[in-house]
Design an enzyme around this catalytic site. Structure first.
Site, PDB file in Angstrom:
ATOM      1  N   LYS A 184       1.013  -1.155   0.219  1.00  0.00           N
ATOM      2  CA  LYS A 184      -0.116  -0.056   0.075  1.00  0.00           C
ATOM      3  C   LYS A 184       0.707   1.407  -0.002  1.00  0.00           C
ATOM      4  O   LYS A 184       0.626   2.211  -0.328  1.00  0.00           O
ATOM      5  CB  LYS A 184      -0.884  -0.069   1.206  1.00  0.00           C
ATOM      6  CG  LYS A 184      -2.010   1.084   1.546  1.00  0.00           C
ATOM      7  CD  LYS A 184      -2.977   1.217   0.450  1.00  0.00           C
ATOM      8  CE  LYS A 184      -4.049   2.399   0.488  1.00  0.00           C
ATOM      9  NZ  LYS A 184      -4.798   2.466  -0.507  1.00  0.00           N
ATOM     10  N   LYS A 185       2.109   1.255   0.587  1.00  0.00           N
ATOM     11  CA  LYS A 185       2.945   2.368   0.650  1.00  0.00           C
ATOM     12  C   LYS A 185       3.809   2.443  -0.590  1.00  0.00           C
ATOM     13  O   LYS A 185       4.653   3.454  -0.697  1.00  0.00           O
ATOM     14  CB  LYS A 185       3.958   2.418   1.902  1.00  0.00           C
ATOM     15  CG  LYS A 185       3.103   2.345   3.237  1.00  0.00           C
ATOM     16  CD  LYS A 185       4.043   1.912   4.414  1.00  0.00           C
ATOM     17  CE  LYS A 185       3.399   2.329   5.830  1.00  0.00           C
ATOM     18  NZ  LYS A 185       2.415   1.183   6.127  1.00  0.00           N
ATOM     19  N   PHE A 186       3.394   1.527  -1.331  1.00  0.00           N
ATOM     20  CA  PHE A 186       4.443   1.647  -2.567  1.00  0.00           C
ATOM     21  C   PHE A 186       3.668   2.408  -3.729  1.00  0.00           C
ATOM     22  O   PHE A 186       3.199   2.171  -4.827  1.00  0.00           O
ATOM     23  CB  PHE A 186       4.521   0.317  -3.493  1.00  0.00           C
ATOM     24  CG  PHE A 186       5.596  -0.004  -4.360  1.00  0.00           C
ATOM     25  CD1 PHE A 186       6.853   0.363  -4.147  1.00  0.00           C
ATOM     26  CD2 PHE A 186       5.307  -0.197  -5.601  1.00  0.00           C
ATOM     27  CE1 PHE A 186       7.787   0.002  -5.129  1.00  0.00           C
ATOM     28  CE2 PHE A 186       6.237  -0.197  -6.761  1.00  0.00           C
ATOM     29  CZ  PHE A 186       7.763  -0.149  -6.318  1.00  0.00           C
ATOM     30  N   ASP A 230       7.488  -2.374   6.996  1.00  0.00           N
ATOM     31  CA  ASP A 230       6.373  -3.471   6.364  1.00  0.00           C
ATOM     32  C   ASP A 230       6.308  -4.488   5.513  1.00  0.00           C
ATOM     33  O   ASP A 230       5.619  -5.388   5.355  1.00  0.00           O
ATOM     34  CB  ASP A 230       5.179  -2.564   6.092  1.00  0.00           C
ATOM     35  CG  ASP A 230       4.554  -1.755   7.191  1.00  0.00           C
ATOM     36  OD1 ASP A 230       4.579  -2.308   8.175  1.00  0.00           O
ATOM     37  OD2 ASP A 230       3.772  -0.597   7.061  1.00  0.00           O
TER      38      ASP A 230
END
Length: 263
Positions: A184-186, A230
């Site tokens: 999701k943070k990518f 993460d």
């Protein structure tokens, strides 16, 4: 050829069997000494979580205030009156204590899981990935053979092993939690350092600001470290040699989050 008499041979076998039983008992006792103190501390968090995160401490405000809005999963589903909610929370809390102590483990899991999911469905505004994972772990404890390792009331000499597939599905849930959060943070917004700006103003980042500026702390610690953490910590937890260091990082990471966010 054994020149001993039948009586001597029988006594010799009895002595060997008694020694074997003693060795097995010693091994089982040693297992209990190792596993239960360690797991009890981890499961103590379940007891504290009900008070802090699930809302038992402010149950009169959360479920007793008529002006408080709730958004149930099922349309028309309404929360019972405050006394009934207190009873439901009490049953869940007793279940958490039973899980922590390893007492009547299956029954304790049922007492925890059923009220937990009922409260979960009553208000979806409190949902997050930690909330659903907590409930799934309770279901897995209840539905698998975790009681073989975590039930303190099991008789000595009974089966103490847990099937590998039980371990796998439990590990996979935690792996998926972190790995999907990393995916999701990518994104350009996150990796460019714009997703959570000025978070470094919080006192929790004071040690990093001894050698980094606030902008550097936001960029490298808040965004890039969280992204790498993460994305990779699930892999580190899979291996025995890296599991303990990974758990140390997990503990520090979540303690920081508990100070930063109200989740």
């Amino acid at each position: 050829f054994d020149g001993r008499s039948p009586v001597m041979r029988r006594k010799s076998r009895q002595l060997a069997n008694s020694q074997l039983c003693a060795d097995d008992k010693s091994e089982c006792d040693e297992h209990d000494k190792l596993i239960f103190p360690r797991c009890t501390m981890e499961r103590l968090c379940m007891v504290l979580d009900i008070v802090e995160e699930r809302g038992l401490a402010d149950i009169d405000i959360k479920w007793g205030d008529p002006m408080e809005c709730h958004f149930p999963l099922i349309h028309g589903m309404k929360a019972p009156s405050l006394p009934w909610m207190i009873l439901i929370y009490t049953i869940m809390w007793i279940g958490a204590f039973g899980i922590m102590l390893g007492s009547r483990f299956k029954l304790a899991c049922a007492c925890f899981a059923i009220p937990y999911w009922y409260i979960f469905f009553l208000d979806k505004s409190y949902w997050n990935n930690h909330t659903y994972l907590y409930g799934i772990v309770a279901i897995l404890f209840w539905g698998t053979e975790a009681n073989n390792a975590l039930d303190a009331t099991k008789m000595k000499g009974t089966e103490r092993t847990v099937p590998l597939w039980n371990y796998f599905i439990l590990k996979f849930q935690f792996f998926a939690l972190y790995f999907i959060a990393g995916l999701k943070k990518f994104s350009v917004e996150w990796l460019s350092g714009y997703a959570m700006m000025n978070l470094s103003r919080h006192w929790i980042f004071s040690p990093f600001k001894l050698f980094l500026t606030m902008k550097q702390t936001d960029f490298f610690i808040v965004h890039w470290f969280a992204f790498i953490f993460d994305l990779t910590v699930g892999f580190w937890m899979l291996f025995d040699k890296t599991r303990i260091p990974a758990m140390v990082f997990c503990t520090a990471f979540h303690l920081m989050n508990s100070r930063l966010f109200n989740i």
